[in-house]
Design a protein around this motif. Sequence first.
Motif, PDB file in Angstrom:
ATOM      1  N   ARG A  16       0.707  -1.156   0.075  1.00 35.76           N
ATOM      2  CA  ARG A  16       0.166  -0.022   0.024  1.00 35.76           C
ATOM      3  C   ARG A  16       0.961   1.383  -0.094  1.00 35.76           C
ATOM      4  O   ARG A  16       0.193   2.374   0.230  1.00 35.76           O
TER       5      ARG A  16
ATOM      6  N   ALA B 271      10.680   1.775   9.792  1.00 38.92           N
ATOM      7  CA  ALA B 271      10.224   0.795  10.155  1.00 38.92           C
ATOM      8  C   ALA B 271       8.827   0.836  10.280  1.00 38.92           C
ATOM      9  O   ALA B 271       8.309   1.395  11.074  1.00 38.92           O
TER      10      ALA B 271
ATOM     11  N   PHE C 133       0.768   4.392   5.713  1.00 41.49           N
ATOM     12  CA  PHE C 133       0.651   4.478   4.035  1.00 41.49           C
ATOM     13  C   PHE C 133      -0.404   5.167   3.692  1.00 41.49           C
ATOM     14  O   PHE C 133      -1.473   5.292   4.157  1.00 41.49           O
ATOM     15  N   ASP C 134      -0.164   5.814   2.226  1.00 39.00           N
ATOM     16  CA  ASP C 134      -0.944   6.579   1.437  1.00 39.00           C
ATOM     17  C   ASP C 134      -1.777   7.495   2.099  1.00 39.00           C
ATOM     18  O   ASP C 134      -3.253   7.622   1.771  1.00 39.00           O
TER      19      ASP C 134
ATOM     20  N   ASP D  20       9.268  -8.202   0.971  1.00 41.57           N
ATOM     21  CA  ASP D  20      10.367  -9.349   1.584  1.00 41.57           C
ATOM     22  C   ASP D  20      10.392 -10.530   0.787  1.00 41.57           C
ATOM     23  O   ASP D  20      11.544 -10.989   0.838  1.00 41.57           O
TER      24      ASP D  20
ATOM     25  N   ASN E 295       1.934  11.746   8.519  1.00 43.19           N
ATOM     26  CA  ASN E 295       2.535  10.674   9.156  1.00 43.19           C
ATOM     27  C   ASN E 295       2.760  10.928  10.782  1.00 43.19           C
ATOM     28  O   ASN E 295       2.728  12.059  11.135  1.00 43.19           O
TER      29      ASN E 295
ATOM     30  N   SER F 215       2.432   4.637  -1.239  1.00 38.51           N
ATOM     31  CA  SER F 215       2.007   5.433  -2.136  1.00 38.51           C
ATOM     32  C   SER F 215       3.595   6.294  -2.642  1.00 38.51           C
ATOM     33  O   SER F 215       3.428   6.654  -3.692  1.00 38.51           O
TER      34      SER F 215
ATOM     35  N   ALA G  78      11.409   3.285   1.198  1.00 40.47           N
ATOM     36  CA  ALA G  78      10.447   2.321   0.207  1.00 40.47           C
ATOM     37  C   ALA G  78      10.041   1.110   1.030  1.00 40.47           C
ATOM     38  O   ALA G  78      10.826   0.747   1.997  1.00 40.47           O
TER      39      ALA G  78
HETATM   40  O1  PMT Z   1       4.820   5.553   0.679  1.00 34.51           O
HETATM   41  P1  PMT Z   1       3.733   6.226   1.655  1.00 34.51           P
HETATM   42  O2  PMT Z   1       2.416   5.847   1.348  1.00 34.51           O
HETATM   43  O3  PMT Z   1       3.918   7.611   1.871  1.00 34.51           O
HETATM   44  O4  PMT Z   1       3.903   5.317   3.261  1.00 34.51           O
HETATM   45  C1  PMT Z   1       5.288   5.708   3.869  1.00 34.51           C
HETATM   46  C2  PMT Z   1       5.606   4.285   4.298  1.00 34.51           C
HETATM   47  C3  PMT Z   1       4.671   3.813   5.516  1.00 34.51           C
HETATM   48  C4  PMT Z   1       5.816   3.395   3.205  1.00 34.51           C
HETATM   49  C5  PMT Z   1       7.113   4.469   4.900  1.00 34.51           C
HETATM   50  O5  PMT Z   1       7.261   5.640   5.789  1.00 34.51           O
HETATM   51  C6  PMT Z   1       7.703   3.388   5.442  1.00 34.51           C
HETATM   52  O6  PMT Z   1       7.332   3.107   6.702  1.00 34.51           O
HETATM   53  N1  PMT Z   1       8.727   2.714   4.866  1.00 34.51           N
HETATM   54  C7  PMT Z   1       9.285   1.274   5.165  1.00 34.51           C
HETATM   55  C8  PMT Z   1       8.147   0.383   5.181  1.00 34.51           C
HETATM   56  C9  PMT Z   1       8.857  -0.843   5.395  1.00 34.51           C
HETATM   57  O7  PMT Z   1       8.681  -1.866   4.401  1.00 34.51           O
HETATM   58  O8  PMT Z   1       9.471  -1.359   6.399  1.00 34.51           O
HETATM   59  P2  PMT Z   1      10.082  -2.687   6.721  1.00 34.51           P
HETATM   60  O9  PMT Z   1       9.924  -2.769   8.145  1.00 34.51           O
HETATM   61  O10 PMT Z   1       9.595  -3.750   5.937  1.00 34.51           O
HETATM   62  O11 PMT Z   1      11.616  -2.420   6.316  1.00 34.51           O
HETATM   63  C10 PMT Z   1      12.429  -1.804   7.216  1.00 34.51           C
HETATM   64  C11 PMT Z   1      13.473  -1.108   6.498  1.00 34.51           C
HETATM   65  O12 PMT Z   1      14.341  -1.888   5.588  1.00 34.51           O
HETATM   66  C12 PMT Z   1      12.941   0.145   5.598  1.00 34.51           C
HETATM   67  O13 PMT Z   1      13.948   1.101   5.541  1.00 34.51           O
HETATM   68  C13 PMT Z   1      12.891  -0.466   4.284  1.00 34.51           C
HETATM   69  O14 PMT Z   1      13.209   0.273   2.989  1.00 34.51           O
HETATM   70  C14 PMT Z   1      14.146  -1.556   4.218  1.00 34.51           C
HETATM   71  N2  PMT Z   1      14.080  -3.046   3.417  1.00 34.51           N
HETATM   72  C15 PMT Z   1      13.103  -3.762   3.743  1.00 34.51           C
HETATM   73  C16 PMT Z   1      13.297  -4.729   2.776  1.00 34.51           C
HETATM   74  C17 PMT Z   1      14.225  -4.929   1.747  1.00 34.51           C
HETATM   75  N3  PMT Z   1      14.095  -6.171   0.962  1.00 34.51           N
HETATM   76  N4  PMT Z   1      15.207  -4.205   1.815  1.00 34.51           N
HETATM   77  C18 PMT Z   1      15.121  -2.951   2.635  1.00 34.51           C
HETATM   78  O15 PMT Z   1      15.922  -2.039   2.605  1.00 34.51           O
END
Ligand code: PMT
Length: 407
Positions: A215, A328, A362-363, A283, A367, A217, A279
């Motif tokens: 989700r 996160a 998200f979206d 996963d 925030n 954006s 981003a």
């Molecule tokens: O895009 P929006 O609609 O504005 O929403 C914002 C958001 C919620 C997407 C954003 O603020 C946010 O929280 N982004 C991270 C979302 C996420 O996937 O978190 P995570 O907990 O899965 O990952 C943790 C970190 O590792 C993140 O910085 C991610 O970019 C990074 N990661 C994750 C998986 C991967 N394979 N490689 C990575 O680098």
Amino acid sequence: MTELSPSLSGMRLLLGVSGGIAAYKSAELVRRARQAGAEVRVVMTAAAEHFVGSATFQALSGNPVRSALWDPAAEAAMGHIELARWATQVLVAPASADFLARYAAGMADDLLTTVLLASAAPVAVAPAMNQQMWAHPATAGNLQRLRQRGVSVLGPAAGEQACGDVGLGRMLEPEELVDALIAQQAGDRLRGLRIVVSAGPTFEDLDPVRFIGNRSSGRMGFAIAEQAALMGAQTVLVAGPTALPTPPGVQRLNVRSAEEMLRAVLDQIDAADVYVGAAAVADYRPVAPRSNKIKKAAEAIELKLIRNPDILATIAEREQRPFLVGFAAETEDVLRYARGKLEAKKLDLIAANQVGLPGSGFDSSDNEITLIWADGEMALPRASKRELARALLEQVAERMPTRDNND
Ligand code: PMT
């Protein structure tokens, strides 16, 4: 919780209003600039007075409005030279095609152009005009001259225009202009730095028509890239699939899957001082995406997924690594999980992002995040993604190791 303080405190803003229908929005601009802590004085051109009365600006700015160069009473009080010296920032909004032409030519045939010639303050203009006038080579040439003289050009935006045309030429919204001023006032805190930001979702293809997505954006990451550029950083935005427009001054690289995002980020990372992973990277991806559309035959099908490479963790392992910022996104126990990711991925800073609440995450345009680093944290209240992006980047500037600044 840390309050996001009024960020134009100390700014003496001279707002020039030239003739255009967008002049009505400048009244709101005055209100917002004052709310953000700026002292505001308004100078109107004669054409602007056809669109909005000076009494409106006087009431909202709390200061007399000037428009005539030959006004003995006003010149006896705060004359045009004093006004020019008083300003710490000039913004002309709306900046009409005619105003831009006169300013680019160095004319001083009214109060606004005269004050601009006499002022050493930084100047920003927010163009507003019909899309055909915006596209005219004469306007483009005038803007090029102004940019070469160090004038910041804020906008314009695209959309429906008062004349019924659709295209580029709408003045940026007052909120966007105040945000741009705040970022400029925050100074060139990131000047000389190269920042790579990832934003948006990744799409993992199952077959030519279906994918696994999420989700995101892209708004949070795009806001970070926008603010980084405004704060002087050379900014590269690696964007997953999203229709958001590219922020001004930002180099954008479009990608689709996590693997593509990893490759694009790694291509940029050697030259990067900071990487912000905003981003929402998938996963997992399908082990074997089909080259033809999966047919609806069986009652149930199994989908085998394999772990995607972790972009942040990959960069963290490098000997020469940039300052690393992660996000996160969590629905529960947000701070604990975020600190765990900070440590596991060896990050310098992480933004703990509570998701799953209405109007945040998200979206949405707002925030709510907590910034966490090895020995501290800072909760930032709900605010626009732009404001949070700026607060996050200020912390990055604060916490980055100081560099030998020979560039
Ligand atoms: O895009 P929006 O609609 O504005 O929403 C914002 C958001 C919620 C997407 C954003 O603020 C946010 O929280 N982004 C991270 C979302 C996420 O996937 O978190 P995570 O907990 O899965 O990952 C943790 C970190 O590792 C993140 O910085 C991610 O970019 C990074 N990661 C994750 C998986 C991967 N394979 N490689 C990575 O680098």
